[in-house]
Design a protein around this motif. Sequence first.
Motif, mmCIF file in Angstrom:
data_model
loop_
_atom_site.group_PDB
_atom_site.id
_atom_site.type_symbol
_atom_site.label_atom_id
_atom_site.label_comp_id
_atom_site.label_asym_id
_atom_site.label_seq_id
_atom_site.Cartn_x
_atom_site.Cartn_y
_atom_site.Cartn_z
ATOM 1 N N TYR A 192 0.834 -1.199 0.000
ATOM 2 C CA TYR A 192 0.000 0.000 0.000
ATOM 3 C C TYR A 192 0.872 1.254 0.000
ATOM 4 O O TYR A 192 1.945 1.297 0.601
ATOM 5 C CB TYR A 192 -0.935 0.013 1.219
ATOM 6 C CG TYR A 192 -0.240 0.126 2.552
ATOM 7 C CD1 TYR A 192 -0.175 1.350 3.223
ATOM 8 C CD2 TYR A 192 0.355 -0.983 3.152
ATOM 9 C CE1 TYR A 192 0.451 1.458 4.460
ATOM 10 C CE2 TYR A 192 0.991 -0.880 4.375
ATOM 11 C CZ TYR A 192 1.036 0.340 5.016
ATOM 12 O OH TYR A 192 1.674 0.444 6.232
ATOM 13 N N LEU A 245 -3.378 -5.071 -3.273
ATOM 14 C CA LEU A 245 -2.673 -3.886 -3.748
ATOM 15 C C LEU A 245 -3.529 -2.640 -3.567
ATOM 16 O O LEU A 245 -4.696 -2.616 -3.977
ATOM 17 C CB LEU A 245 -2.329 -4.013 -5.233
ATOM 18 C CG LEU A 245 -1.471 -5.196 -5.675
ATOM 19 C CD1 LEU A 245 -1.306 -5.178 -7.195
ATOM 20 C CD2 LEU A 245 -0.107 -5.174 -4.985
ATOM 21 N N THR A 246 -2.967 -1.627 -2.947
ATOM 22 C CA THR A 246 -3.536 -0.281 -2.951
ATOM 23 C C THR A 246 -2.413 0.605 -3.472
ATOM 24 O O THR A 246 -1.682 1.232 -2.713
ATOM 25 C CB THR A 246 -4.009 0.130 -1.547
ATOM 26 O OG1 THR A 246 -4.843 -0.903 -1.016
ATOM 27 C CG2 THR A 246 -4.829 1.408 -1.605
ATOM 28 N N THR A 247 -2.276 0.636 -4.805
ATOM 29 C CA THR A 247 -1.084 1.153 -5.477
ATOM 30 C C THR A 247 -1.467 1.933 -6.730
ATOM 31 O O THR A 247 -2.642 2.010 -7.093
ATOM 32 C CB THR A 247 -0.169 -0.011 -5.894
ATOM 33 O OG1 THR A 247 -0.907 -0.892 -6.772
ATOM 34 C CG2 THR A 247 0.312 -0.816 -4.698
ATOM 35 N N THR A 248 -0.464 2.444 -7.420
ATOM 36 C CA THR A 248 -0.668 3.013 -8.749
ATOM 37 C C THR A 248 -0.621 1.892 -9.782
ATOM 38 O O THR A 248 -0.109 0.794 -9.497
ATOM 39 C CB THR A 248 0.425 4.031 -9.097
ATOM 40 O OG1 THR A 248 1.679 3.326 -9.249
ATOM 41 C CG2 THR A 248 0.572 5.092 -8.022
ATOM 42 N N THR A 252 1.354 -1.772 -9.777
ATOM 43 C CA THR A 252 0.639 -3.018 -10.029
ATOM 44 C C THR A 252 1.392 -3.861 -11.054
ATOM 45 O O THR A 252 1.516 -5.085 -10.907
ATOM 46 C CB THR A 252 -0.784 -2.725 -10.545
ATOM 47 O OG1 THR A 252 -1.505 -1.998 -9.541
ATOM 48 C CG2 THR A 252 -1.531 -4.010 -10.881
ATOM 49 N N GLY A 270 -6.923 -5.848 -6.257
ATOM 50 C CA GLY A 270 -6.593 -4.432 -6.288
ATOM 51 C C GLY A 270 -7.791 -3.547 -6.027
ATOM 52 O O GLY A 270 -8.920 -3.880 -6.406
ATOM 53 N N THR A 274 -5.989 0.734 -9.083
ATOM 54 C CA THR A 274 -4.738 0.003 -9.298
ATOM 55 C C THR A 274 -4.555 -0.477 -10.730
ATOM 56 O O THR A 274 -3.434 -0.791 -11.135
ATOM 57 C CB THR A 274 -4.667 -1.239 -8.382
ATOM 58 O OG1 THR A 274 -5.784 -2.094 -8.654
ATOM 59 C CG2 THR A 274 -4.684 -0.836 -6.924
#
Length: 422
Positions: A192, A245-248, A252, A270, A274
């Motif tokens: 994250y 996933l807590t992402t861009t 990812t 996600g 994500t």
Amino acid sequence: MIDRRRRLAALAGGLAAGLVLAACGSTADSSSSGSGAGGIKTGEGVTDTTITLGVMGDRTGVFKNLGDALIGGNELWVKDVNAAGGICGRQLALEIVDHGYKADTAKTLYPQLEPKVLGIVQLLGSPVLAALKQNLIDDNVSAAPASWSSEILNNPNIMMIGTTYDLEIVDGLSYLQQQGLIADGDTIGHIYIDGEYGGNGLRGSQYYASQHDLTVQEAKITSTDNDLTNIMTGFRGAGVKAIVLTTTPGQTASAMANNAALGLNVPVLGNNPTFDPALLDSPAAAALDQLYVAASSAPFSSETPKAAEVAAEYKATYPNSPVNAGAQAGYVEGLVWQAVLERACLNGDLTRAGVQTALKSLTSVTTEDLVAPLDYSVPGAPPTRGVYIAKVDPNAEGGLTEVAPLFTAPEAAGYKAPHQQS
């Protein structure tokens, strides 16, 4: 949404009153607080002919593809509403600014935008929302965030469209468990971004883990960390059965490529920001088959009638623009604003205070299943707890195929958001 006959009656009343004013020789717009066309109280962003709403989006930053589609959805909604006669005898207009997902840029742009608008139909990004929180409160500007953190629900001026990042993860993990992909007692990993967006997603993992005796291996990163090899190697050593996933989207891609290269091959869940269809043209494309996405709005390829209608209109209007679920999400931001404006019109008050009163009175805003029905009457609570679950599919428009329509996990019902008052 408010009954169609009541909408038409309000519209007709506004038009009739406008004709009476014209017959008396009044042609001036009402831009300051007072009585305008149709006897409606008006303030900033509202004249006798126009309701102006703001958009603070991202066309040049890390979420630019999502941002372009969101703005396209906003613009399609305005076009459709205006073609049907507008709202309260007035046409809609948008004032659009690009902050590039930079909070300092947004702080500079906001004072230029604020005096021109009744409210903000789209405000993208958790960092931007955090930077502008007090401004929105001080100016009583209602804003629909293109950010879904439950942490921002202590701001009374936030008009959340859909559910929140924490509940997306609760719903998504429940779906994976129902499919037999994880089990009670398992270890899962969660990568994250440090901040409100990432932390709120992690909150969902932690809550679900507490309900199912899961162990969560946490990995905090910054928004500029793009090589996740070491983290994924650590997850392999920990024996994770799934990854959250807590992402861009770029992050990812790294996670998914390593999921395959390191031989983990575990399901990956996600949050809605994500995934970007552009990943299907990246070196990670072959490794995306294990990625599931939980989101409030339908994927671009959804066969839900309204979602398909918006998708077709978007492709026809913006043939060279990014194709992703932001189109439907942007459109549904507009639909919720439409419900609020129609109620405010019926109340005779198109001021910022009138918008707030109208919003808090809405207990079941429906959007033809673009998102689940929304209830804004409980302070601090997400207005819905349902999501769509989608899986990456290179053959689907927008890169995602719906695998669970408007799914609400049993665990989601008992979850209390950080600022929920009841």
